[in-house]
Scaffold this motif. Structure first.
Motif, PDB file in Angstrom:
ATOM      1  N   ALA A 163      40.176  26.530 -32.953  1.00 26.20           N
ATOM      2  CA  ALA A 163      39.457  27.536 -33.726  1.00 26.20           C
ATOM      3  C   ALA A 163      37.956  27.523 -33.476  1.00 26.20           C
ATOM      4  CB  ALA A 163      39.725  27.330 -35.215  1.00 26.20           C
ATOM      5  N   VAL A 164      37.395  26.360 -33.076  1.00 26.47           N
ATOM      6  CA  VAL A 164      35.944  26.238 -32.905  1.00 26.47           C
ATOM      7  C   VAL A 164      35.639  25.492 -31.604  1.00 26.47           C
ATOM      8  CG1 VAL A 164      35.430  26.276 -35.375  1.00 26.47           C
ATOM      9  CG2 VAL A 164      35.904  24.089 -34.257  1.00 26.47           C
ATOM     10  N   TYR A 165      34.343  25.483 -31.255  1.00 26.89           N
ATOM     11  CA  TYR A 165      33.900  24.842 -30.014  1.00 26.89           C
ATOM     12  C   TYR A 165      34.366  23.397 -29.911  1.00 26.89           C
ATOM     13  CZ  TYR A 165      30.816  22.212 -26.949  1.00 26.89           C
ATOM     14  OH  TYR A 165      30.342  21.341 -25.996  1.00 26.89           O
ATOM     15  N   ALA A 166      34.300  22.649 -31.001  1.00 28.26           N
ATOM     16  CA  ALA A 166      34.667  21.228 -30.960  1.00 28.26           C
ATOM     17  C   ALA A 166      36.096  21.028 -30.474  1.00 28.26           C
ATOM     18  CB  ALA A 166      34.484  20.601 -32.337  1.00 28.26           C
ATOM     19  N   ASP A 167      36.989  21.934 -30.834  1.00 32.42           N
ATOM     20  CA  ASP A 167      38.381  21.839 -30.376  1.00 32.42           C
ATOM     21  C   ASP A 167      38.466  22.064 -28.863  1.00 32.42           C
ATOM     22  OD1 ASP A 167      39.201  21.534 -33.044  1.00 32.42           O
ATOM     23  OD2 ASP A 167      39.389  23.699 -33.309  1.00 32.42           O
ATOM     24  N   ALA A 168      37.736  23.060 -28.390  1.00 32.97           N
ATOM     25  CA  ALA A 168      37.734  23.346 -26.953  1.00 32.97           C
ATOM     26  C   ALA A 168      37.129  22.186 -26.182  1.00 32.97           C
ATOM     27  CB  ALA A 168      36.959  24.635 -26.680  1.00 32.97           C
ATOM     28  N   TYR A 169      36.085  21.575 -26.736  1.00 33.93           N
ATOM     29  CA  TYR A 169      35.450  20.454 -26.055  1.00 33.93           C
ATOM     30  C   TYR A 169      36.405  19.268 -25.938  1.00 33.93           C
ATOM     31  CZ  TYR A 169      32.319  16.613 -25.002  1.00 33.93           C
ATOM     32  OH  TYR A 169      31.743  15.514 -24.424  1.00 33.93           O
ATOM     33  N   GLU A 170      37.123  18.978 -27.000  1.00 33.02           N
ATOM     34  CA  GLU A 170      38.090  17.873 -26.964  1.00 33.02           C
ATOM     35  C   GLU A 170      39.139  18.100 -25.867  1.00 33.02           C
ATOM     36  OE1 GLU A 170      41.320  15.630 -29.934  1.00 33.02           O
ATOM     37  OE2 GLU A 170      39.971  17.175 -30.709  1.00 33.02           O
TER      38      GLU A 170
ATOM     39  N   GLY B 206      19.911  12.400 -38.652  1.00 34.02           N
ATOM     40  CA  GLY B 206      20.803  12.280 -37.498  1.00 34.02           C
ATOM     41  C   GLY B 206      21.844  13.380 -37.538  1.00 34.02           C
ATOM     42  N   PRO B 207      22.501  13.655 -36.409  1.00 32.87           N
ATOM     43  CA  PRO B 207      23.506  14.716 -36.373  1.00 32.87           C
ATOM     44  C   PRO B 207      24.646  14.474 -37.353  1.00 32.87           C
ATOM     45  CG  PRO B 207      22.869  14.090 -34.148  1.00 32.87           C
ATOM     46  CD  PRO B 207      22.260  13.073 -35.072  1.00 32.87           C
ATOM     47  N   VAL B 208      25.029  15.537 -38.049  1.00 35.66           N
ATOM     48  CA  VAL B 208      26.156  15.500 -38.978  1.00 35.66           C
ATOM     49  C   VAL B 208      26.991  16.749 -38.750  1.00 35.66           C
ATOM     50  CG1 VAL B 208      24.973  14.139 -40.744  1.00 35.66           C
ATOM     51  CG2 VAL B 208      24.777  16.639 -40.772  1.00 35.66           C
ATOM     52  N   GLY B 209      28.245  16.712 -39.162  1.00 36.30           N
ATOM     53  CA  GLY B 209      29.121  17.859 -39.005  1.00 36.30           C
ATOM     54  C   GLY B 209      28.809  18.949 -40.016  1.00 36.30           C
ATOM     55  N   VAL B 210      28.905  20.212 -39.583  1.00 36.43           N
ATOM     56  CA  VAL B 210      28.715  21.344 -40.481  1.00 36.43           C
ATOM     57  C   VAL B 210      29.852  22.336 -40.268  1.00 36.43           C
ATOM     58  CG1 VAL B 210      26.203  21.092 -40.412  1.00 36.43           C
ATOM     59  CG2 VAL B 210      27.316  22.719 -38.867  1.00 36.43           C
ATOM     60  N   GLU B 211      30.082  23.167 -41.262  1.00 37.02           N
ATOM     61  CA  GLU B 211      31.034  24.258 -41.121  1.00 37.02           C
ATOM     62  C   GLU B 211      30.426  25.349 -40.239  1.00 37.02           C
ATOM     63  OE1 GLU B 211      34.170  24.389 -42.311  1.00 37.02           O
ATOM     64  OE2 GLU B 211      33.892  22.323 -43.003  1.00 37.02           O
ATOM     65  N   VAL B 212      31.276  26.045 -39.509  1.00 37.80           N
ATOM     66  CA  VAL B 212      30.812  27.073 -38.572  1.00 37.80           C
ATOM     67  C   VAL B 212      31.459  28.405 -38.910  1.00 37.80           C
ATOM     68  CG1 VAL B 212      30.861  27.832 -36.164  1.00 37.80           C
ATOM     69  CG2 VAL B 212      30.432  25.426 -36.704  1.00 37.80           C
ATOM     70  N   SER B 213      30.622  29.441 -39.133  1.00 38.36           N
ATOM     71  CA  SER B 213      31.145  30.785 -39.367  1.00 38.36           C
ATOM     72  C   SER B 213      30.023  31.787 -39.163  1.00 38.36           C
ATOM     73  CB  SER B 213      31.728  30.907 -40.781  1.00 38.36           C
ATOM     74  OG  SER B 213      30.722  30.719 -41.756  1.00 38.36           O
ATOM     75  N   GLY B 214      30.349  33.064 -39.299  1.00 38.46           N
ATOM     76  CA  GLY B 214      29.333  34.096 -39.229  1.00 38.46           C
ATOM     77  C   GLY B 214      29.216  34.775 -37.884  1.00 38.46           C
TER      78      GLY B 214
ATOM     79  N   ALA C   1      28.126  25.348 -32.512  1.00 37.35           N
ATOM     80  CA  ALA C   1      28.302  23.901 -32.446  1.00 37.35           C
ATOM     81  C   ALA C   1      28.349  23.339 -33.865  1.00 37.35           C
ATOM     82  CB  ALA C   1      27.163  23.251 -31.664  1.00 37.35           C
ATOM     83  N   SER C   2      29.369  22.568 -34.181  1.00 37.17           N
ATOM     84  CA  SER C   2      29.497  22.023 -35.535  1.00 37.17           C
ATOM     85  C   SER C   2      28.671  20.750 -35.733  1.00 37.17           C
ATOM     86  CB  SER C   2      30.968  21.729 -35.839  1.00 37.17           C
ATOM     87  OG  SER C   2      31.502  20.818 -34.896  1.00 37.17           O
ATOM     88  N   ARG C   3      28.049  20.269 -34.662  1.00 35.16           N
ATOM     89  CA  ARG C   3      27.236  19.055 -34.743  1.00 35.16           C
ATOM     90  C   ARG C   3      26.131  19.153 -33.694  1.00 35.16           C
ATOM     91  NH1 ARG C   3      28.344  13.723 -36.584  1.00 35.16           N
ATOM     92  NH2 ARG C   3      27.167  12.122 -35.480  1.00 35.16           N
ATOM     93  N   ALA C   4      24.897  18.914 -34.079  1.00 33.38           N
ATOM     94  CA  ALA C   4      23.793  18.957 -33.132  1.00 33.38           C
ATOM     95  C   ALA C   4      23.920  17.840 -32.098  1.00 33.38           C
ATOM     96  CB  ALA C   4      22.463  18.821 -33.873  1.00 33.38           C
ATOM     97  N   GLY C   5      23.412  18.093 -30.918  1.00 34.77           N
ATOM     98  CA  GLY C   5      23.430  17.071 -29.876  1.00 34.77           C
ATOM     99  C   GLY C   5      22.506  15.908 -30.201  1.00 34.77           C
ATOM    100  N   GLU C   6      22.878  14.737 -29.734  1.00 35.00           N
ATOM    101  CA  GLU C   6      22.030  13.561 -29.942  1.00 35.00           C
ATOM    102  C   GLU C   6      20.664  13.753 -29.293  1.00 35.00           C
ATOM    103  OE1 GLU C   6      22.681  11.004 -31.811  1.00 35.00           O
ATOM    104  OE2 GLU C   6      24.808  11.380 -32.248  1.00 35.00           O
ATOM    105  N   LEU C   7      20.647  14.343 -28.085  1.00 34.93           N
ATOM    106  CA  LEU C   7      19.378  14.585 -27.402  1.00 34.93           C
ATOM    107  C   LEU C   7      18.519  15.567 -28.190  1.00 34.93           C
ATOM    108  CD1 LEU C   7      20.567  14.844 -23.697  1.00 34.93           C
ATOM    109  CD2 LEU C   7      19.109  13.065 -24.664  1.00 34.93           C
TER     110      LEU C   7
END
Length: 303
Positions: free
Chosen positions: A115-122, A207-215, A223-229
C-alpha cells in the motif's frame, strides 16, 4: 557530515552531460522558481540516480533496482536506459497510473506491491539480494544525496545568490543534498504536507520516526520515515520544516499552471504552496528560490 560539499561538486562533474541544467525564472522581484520538472524523467531524481550508477565501479549484469512512489523509479529507469542496462522497479499500489505507464515505456520491469513506499522497498531489498542488482535508494544513500545536491549549486549560480531556498520533502534526499550544497550560503526551508510530516516529526523527536502517509502528495512524498542522512544533515544545519494543508498544495498546483504555465504534480507544487498560503512569508527584500521539483502528472488535471 557523511556527505560533503566536495561530494556534491564531484557529483556535478560526474553527471554533467547526463542531466539538464534546468532553468530558473524570476516570477516577481526576488522570487525565483527552479523548474526541475523539466529535468530528465520529469523530476530531480535523475541527478541522484545517475550519480549512484556512475560512481559504482561496475553495474552488475542484473542492472539497477529501486523502490519508488513513482518519480525515483522513473529516474532509475531512465538512467538504466541511458546507460544500456536493465532496471527493475517496485512501486506501491498508490503509485500514479501515469508514472507506472512511464516506467514501462522506459523499458523497466515493474512490480506493484503493498500500500505504501515502505512495502515496495522491502520487496525490492529482497529481490536485490536474489539478483545482485545495484540498489539505488530513493533518498537515504550518500551518492543519491550528493547527486540531488547539484540542484543547489545550480540555484546559487543561476540566481547570483539567494537568501532562502524552499524545497518539498519526502524522505529527505533533496533537502539534505541542497543543504550540503549551500553550505550556509543560504538558509533552507523544508515544506511537507500536513498529512505526511516525515522530517517534521523526526526533527521534533530527535531522530527518524514512523508516520502515517496519506493525501495528495503521497505518491511522491510518501516516505513513512525520514532518511538517516536527511535527519543528520538537516538537524545539524538547523533546517526548519513547515507543514502545509493539502488544499494549499492543490491550489498552488493550479496557480503554477494558470499564472505561469508550469506543469507540476502535487508534490512538485508543495514548496510553492508554503508561500502562496502564507505558511512562509519572506521578509522585505528577501530573495527566495522555490524548487518546483516534479512534473509527472496527467495534463488533463491541470486546469
Amino acid at each position: 557530515m557523511s556527505v560533503s560539499i566536495e561530494d556534491v561538486e564531484r557529483a556535478a562533474g560526474r553527471i554533467a552531460g547526463h542531466v539538464l541544467r534546468t532553468p530558473v525564472v524570476e516570477v516577481s522581484p526576488g522570487l525565483f522558481l527552479k523548474l526541475e520538472g523539466l529535468q530528465r524523467s520529469g523530476s530531480f531524481k535523475a541527478r541522484g540516480g545517475f550519480n549512484r550508477a556512475l560512481a559504482s565501479e561496475a553495474i552488475p549484469e542484473a542492472g539497477l533496482i529501486a523502490a519508488s512512489g513513482g518519480n525515483h523509479g522513473l529516474a532509475v529507469a531512465y538512467v538504466a536506459r541511458d546507460l544500456g542496462v536493465r532496471a527493475e522497479i517496485f512501486v506501491p499500489t498508490v503509485a500514479s497510473p501515469v508514472k507506472v505507464a512511464g516506467l514501462r515505456a522506459l523499458g523497466a520491469r515493474v512490480t506493484q506491491v503493498g500500500a505504501v513506499y515502505a512495502d515496495a522497498y522491502e520487496a525490492s531489498v529482497k529481490r536485490a539480494a536474489e539478483t545482485g542488482a545495484l540498489d539505488v535508494h530513493a533518498y537515504d544513500q550518500a551518492e543519491v544525496v550528493a547527486g540531488q545536491g547539484t540542484l543547489g549549486l545550480e540555484v546559487l549560480e543561476q540566481t547570483g545568490g539567494v537568501d532562502t531556498v524552499v524545497v518539498a520533502v519526502g524522505g529527505g534526499g533533496l533537502v539534505a543534498g541542497i543543504t550540503v550544497a549551500l553550505g550556509g550560503r543560504a538558509r533552507v526551508v523544508a515544506v511537507e504536507p500536513e498529512l505526511i510530516p516525515t522530517l517534521h516529526r523526526a526533527l521534533e523527536a530527535g531522530g527518524p520516526v514512523g508516520v502515517e502517509v496519506s493525501g495528495v502528495g503521497a505518491d511522491a512524498l510518501g516516505a513513512s520515515r525520514a532518511g538517516e542522512l536527511a535527519y543528520e544533515i538537516t538537524s545539524a544545519a538547523g533546517v526548519r520544516s513547515l507543514l502545509v494543508p493539502d488544499e494549499a498544495i492543490v491550489e498552488a498546483r493550479r496557480e503554477l499552471w494558470r499564472e505561469h504555465r508550469i506543469a507540476a504534480e502535487h508534490a512538485g507544487a508543495a514548496a510553492y504552496a508554503a508561500l502562496l498560503s502564507g505558511v512562509y512569508v519572506p521578509a522585505p527584500g528577501e530573495r527566495v528560490a522555490v524548487v518546483v521539483c516534479g512534473a509527472n502528472t496527467d495534463p488533463a488535471t491541470l486546469a
